[in-house]
Design a protein around this motif. Structure first.
Motif, mmCIF file in Angstrom:
data_model
loop_
_atom_site.group_PDB
_atom_site.id
_atom_site.type_symbol
_atom_site.label_atom_id
_atom_site.label_comp_id
_atom_site.label_asym_id
_atom_site.label_seq_id
_atom_site.Cartn_x
_atom_site.Cartn_y
_atom_site.Cartn_z
ATOM 1 N N HIS A 98 0.218 8.678 -15.966
ATOM 2 C CA HIS A 98 0.134 9.098 -14.551
ATOM 3 C C HIS A 98 -0.810 10.283 -14.478
ATOM 4 O O HIS A 98 -1.293 10.765 -15.509
ATOM 5 N N CYS A 141 0.155 11.384 -7.497
ATOM 6 C CA CYS A 141 -0.357 10.639 -8.648
ATOM 7 C C CYS A 141 -1.571 9.830 -8.185
ATOM 8 O O CYS A 141 -1.575 9.265 -7.101
ATOM 9 N N LYS A 143 -2.943 7.365 -10.230
ATOM 10 C CA LYS A 143 -3.063 6.142 -11.027
ATOM 11 C C LYS A 143 -2.585 5.001 -10.146
ATOM 12 O O LYS A 143 -1.560 5.148 -9.471
ATOM 13 N N HIS A 148 1.453 3.831 -6.480
ATOM 14 C CA HIS A 148 2.217 4.999 -6.947
ATOM 15 C C HIS A 148 2.506 5.978 -5.807
ATOM 16 O O HIS A 148 3.537 6.646 -5.791
ATOM 17 N N MET A 153 5.324 9.166 -5.364
ATOM 18 C CA MET A 153 4.810 10.165 -6.311
ATOM 19 C C MET A 153 3.934 11.208 -5.611
ATOM 20 O O MET A 153 2.716 11.261 -5.824
HETATM 21 CU CU LIG Z 1 1.789 7.505 -11.162
#
Ligand SMILES: [Cu+2]
Length: 349
Positions: A98, A141, A143, A148, A153
């Motif tokens: 991440h 995050c 990613k 995500h 996140m």
């Molecule tokens: Cu992530």
């Protein structure tokens, strides 16, 4: 320092579909590491969040590993720093890779947390950046970002002014305060509300970390939110929950920081005019040195696209009276379709 291989977007359209695949993952040491003035720790974790109908939906987020017990906030815990701070945030993904992207801040590419242009964190990395401009930001995050981010996140990031008083920003040379455009009681505030709106499509919350990352069609072109929340509070509790209810002494200045963490266009309606004083980490000033474009303005409605932030000032209502703010979630393609509504409140005391 560990060598970092930076991947570049593909030029070949066929290869572009795979741009999300095989992003470089590493656990390098922080280049040019300084002594921080603010230090944070985040670990990736997962938990369930209860929605308005009582059903629980799986979420991922950033947890502070130094807080014991059931610390599973969503949105993730606020990170709050002052202008000038050297910030360190140690991140341990613990499961898969991440990143933490500091949205609106401009750190070096190594510390920006955009995996495609640097790396995804394998086991540990300490992000380093300096806070330069007071305002409202967020961290998330980066990613497989679309998924995500929907999984939860993210957290709010606030850069307070150097003066460390309850102020949106420190006045600078040329600022005109105390006239009709910025009443003398602003940019200081007595009470602060942080309203972060999100919509949840529970179908998306069952996907795997890497779902769709290599261009496969897993149905992420369909986003059908069923739940609407503010700062982690489901729509049936936003008028009373302490995370969303803002209590303020009658007539005192209130600052509302409003963040759109949903995939809808938000239409926010206030019962009376509010002063818009910041957008996306940049304050509006009445300042001839900065020209006319940056002036604050009064409005009764605001529209926010995904990731947009606004800060507004208003005066708290009389004791026992409330100022209810209506937020409508408009369909991401068809703005005529209201998919959900959340009402939040400023209560005079
Ligand atoms: Cu992530």
């Amino acid at each position: 320092m560990t060598d970092i291989i930076i991947s570049h977007p593909a030029h070949d359209p066929a290869a572009f579909d795979e741009f999300g695949c095989h992003v470089y993952a590493a656990s390098p040491s922080t280049p040019d590491k300084l002594t921080p003035t603010k230090r944070f720790f985040r670990q990736v974790s997962s938990w369930n969040v209860t929605m308005a109908d009582g059903k629980s939906v799986p979420f991922w987020g950033f947890k502070d590993p130094n807080v014991s017990g059931s610390d599973s906030p969503w949105p993730s815990k606020i990170i709050r720093v002052n202008v000038g701070d050297i910030v360190h945030c140690n991140m341990k993904p613990s499961k898969g890779t991440h990143t933490i992207h500091w949205h609106g801040i401009e750190p070096t590419p190594m510390n920006d947390g955009v995996g495609h242009t640097s790396f995804e964190v394998k086991s540990e990395y300490t992000y380093q950046w300096q806070a330069s401009t007071a305002g409202t930001y967020f961290y998330h995050c980066h990613k497989n970002t679309v998924l995500h981010f929907e999984m939860g996140m993210y957290g709010i990031l606030i850069v307070d002014p150097k003066s460390k008083t309850k102020k949106l920003y420190d006045p600078e040379e040329g600022d005109k305060l105390g006239d009709a455009t910025i009443p003398a009681r602003y940019p200081a505030y007595d009470a602060e509300g942080i309203w972060c709106f999100d919509d949840v499509d529970p179908r998306w919350h069952l996907y795997d970390h890497d779902a769709g990352i290599c261009g496969e069609d897993i149905g992420m072109d369909r986003f059908e939110p069923k739940y609407f929340l503010c700062s982690g509070v489901p729509s049936n509790k936003t008028l009373t929950d302490s995370r969303t209810l803002v209590k303020a002494k009658a007539g005192s200045p209130v600052l509302l920081r409003i963040v759109n963490a949903s995939y809808s266009e938000l239409r926010i309606t206030f019962p009376k005019d509010v002063l818009v004083a910041e957008e996306d980490g940049r304050v509006f000033r009445t300042n001839p040195l900065r020209g006319n474009f940056s002036k604050p303005f009064w409005t009764r409605t605001l529209n926010l696209s995904t990731a947009q932030r606004y800060s507004v000032f208003l005066d708290a209502p009389a004791a026992g009276r409330s100022c209810d703010v209506k937020t409508e979630f408009l369909h991401w393609c068809d703005y005529n379709r209201v998919q959900g509504t959340v009402t939040t409140r400023v209560l005079g005391t």
